[in-house]
Design an enzyme around this catalytic site. Structure first.
Site, PDB file in Angstrom:
ATOM      1  N   HIS A 346      24.726  11.179  25.219  1.00  0.00           N
ATOM      2  CA  HIS A 346      24.629  10.671  23.858  1.00  0.00           C
ATOM      3  C   HIS A 346      25.931  10.964  23.138  1.00  0.00           C
ATOM      4  O   HIS A 346      26.510  12.039  23.288  1.00  0.00           O
ATOM      5  CB  HIS A 346      23.453  11.322  23.120  1.00  0.00           C
ATOM      6  CG  HIS A 346      23.013  10.559  21.916  1.00  0.00           C
ATOM      7  ND1 HIS A 346      23.702  10.570  20.726  1.00  0.00           N
ATOM      8  CD2 HIS A 346      21.938   9.725  21.732  1.00  0.00           C
ATOM      9  CE1 HIS A 346      23.084   9.797  19.851  1.00  0.00           C
ATOM     10  NE2 HIS A 346      22.014   9.267  20.437  1.00  0.00           N
ATOM     11  N   ASP A 394      16.170   7.102  25.396  1.00  0.00           N
ATOM     12  CA  ASP A 394      15.991   5.883  26.192  1.00  0.00           C
ATOM     13  C   ASP A 394      15.278   6.184  27.502  1.00  0.00           C
ATOM     14  O   ASP A 394      14.446   5.401  27.970  1.00  0.00           O
ATOM     15  CB  ASP A 394      17.348   5.225  26.464  1.00  0.00           C
ATOM     16  CG  ASP A 394      18.003   4.707  25.203  1.00  0.00           C
ATOM     17  OD1 ASP A 394      17.334   3.973  24.472  1.00  0.00           O
ATOM     18  OD2 ASP A 394      19.166   5.046  24.954  1.00  0.00           O
TER      19      ASP A 394
END
Length: 455
Positions: A346, A394
């Site tokens: 991320h 995700d």
């Protein structure tokens, strides 16, 4: 070590708070949390103040916003921990929080009263509220379009009043469903959502009302329409947005714990500060594009594989791990090809995305011993063995979709519908500013060749 608050740090540096947090996201400054406050190392701030603006960094657009702050591993919606909200609140309440300037005007508890009426009464005038675990969520007395079309719902019938249940306008929903009839059956839900938004916008005569109350009302109609206009895969149902979305994504019976995980996922995904799609949505809103155009702009960016489309990549990767023992091979092949591992890493949360960890735990609790959870855990184990970045939301979203037997691309749809709440919150801020966001390019091409004047 001395620590100072954000206001003191920003004042010492001579920058706005938004710039201060931009320094954090770029790794120029570190911070820690003291309750709900961000605290900064006084010595580090002083060193930066003496050194001046960080060099070697391109100037970046800084937008002041009171909607979402990014913590070390999670977002905070108007000062409220998103993970805490995901444990306790329906998505609708969190959307209302994002759209409201003052946190005091939204219910602090799912069963709290609003405007002198209990949420159950406001959402369900007939007194048929359904209890969901520790809290009770408002139940909308609206059915899916395919059901309502056969029950004589009059065109123009809707119920989207503040504090009430969410519903789309029946005529617009019929048009959105009709517009999909010629589309390929295998089309991913995210592609359908773009068609739905276009049709809903064209059918809404109030779409150019840009005051906050009108945009919030549009948001309720729009999000309801995005859900109710998707094709039914399972048995249609009434209820909250999460409950109505479930049969649009899977034919399986709605297991309460998994539906609750879907609700939590939507809360966790509702906003994430200036993510790429949100920045694009804000630029559109600054030009006074209507809310439907703003959402359409966000959808266009969200599907990229480096953004919301990463969940689709994670779904396909997880599908390859038909047995947990295959995880090393699946990850190893991607590493060898130099591919990005979808659902991992991320740009903000360098040490792990707490949203992903929380959602994965919810899914595992809802389906203990499920083979898809075992496959996901095997992937996590292999990436850690290789010292790859930690998983993000995700990957957890892909695991939820696999466990629930959802259609391909379901994670993208959940992401998009949830993030619509955030896009509209940011649009409200831009509508209130009344100025056009205008980025400048740093030109690197050949020098301009001005025209020569005739002699």
């Amino acid at each position: 070590m001395d620590w100072i608050d954000a206001a003191t740090a920003a004042d010492r540096l001579g920058v706005k708070p938004a710039t201060l947090y931009a320094y954090v996201s770029r790794g120029v400054l570190k911070r820690r949390h003291d309750g709900r406050r961000s605290m900064f190392d006084a010595a580090e701030v002083e060193q930066l103040a003496r050194r001046g603006r960080p060099r070697g960094q391109p100037p970046e657009l800084v937008i002041e916003s009171s909607i979402t702050a990014l913590g070390l591993d999670r977002p905070y919606y108007r000062g409220h921990d998103a993970l805490s909200l995901a444990r306790t609140h329906p998505f609708e309440s969190v959307a209302e929080l994002l759209w409201t300037d003052s946190p005091g005007t939204w219910p602090a508890d799912p069963s709290a009263s609003r405007g002198g009426r209990d949420l159950h009464e406001a959402a369900d005038p007939g007194g048929e509220a359904l209890s969901r675990g520790a809290g009770a969520y408002p139940v909308g007395r609206v059915v899916s379009l395919s059901e309502s079309a056969g029950r004589g719902v009059a065109q123009g019938e809707a119920a989207a009043e503040p504090g009430g249940f969410w519903a789309g306008e029946a005529g617009a929903l019929r048009a959105a469903v009709a517009a999909q009839r010629g589309l390929p059956v295998e089309l991913l839900p995210l592609d359908r959502l773009q068609v739905i938004v276009t049709v809903l916008g064209a059918s809404d005569s109030l779409r150019h009302q840009l005051d906050p109350a009108s945009v919030a009302a549009t948001g309720r109609r729009l999000i309801s329409g995005l859900v109710d206009a998707l094709p039914l895969v399972g048995e249609g149902t009434t209820g909250t947005i999460a409950e109505r979305l479930w049969p649009r994504l899977t034919a399986r019976e709605p297991a309460p714990a998994l539906v609750d995980a879907l609700r939590a996922a939507m809360v966790l995904l509702a906003d994430h500060e200036l993510a790429a799609s949100t920045l694009a949505a804000r630029v559109a809103a600054s030009a006074k594009a209507d809310p439907y155009a703003v959402v359409l702009t966000g959808l266009g960016v969200l599907g990229g594989p480096l953004h919301g489309g990463a969940s689709y990549g994670a779904e396909r990767m997880l599908a390859e791990v038909t047995d947990p023992g295959l995880a090393p091979r699946v990850i190893g092949e991607r590493v060898r090809r130099g591919e990005r591992i979808p659902g991992f890493g991320h740009s903000v949360y360098k040490n792990g995305d707490a949203r992903g960890a929380a959602l994965l735990d919810l899914v595992e609790s809802a389906a203990p011993g499920h083979d898809r959870v075992a496959a996901a855990r095997a992937i996590l184990s292999e990436t850690r063995r290789r010292r790859l970045p930690e998983h993000n939301i995700d990957m957890a979203l892909a695991t939820l979709a696999a466990v629930a037997g959802m259609v391909p691309g379901a994670g993208e749809a959940v992401f998009a519908i949830a993030r619509t709440a955030g896009w509209l919150a940011h649009a409200m801020e831009e509508y209130g500013k009344g100025t056009l966001l205008r980025l400048r390019a740093s030109y690197t091409g050949p020098p301009p060749n001005p025209p020569t004047r005739p002699t």
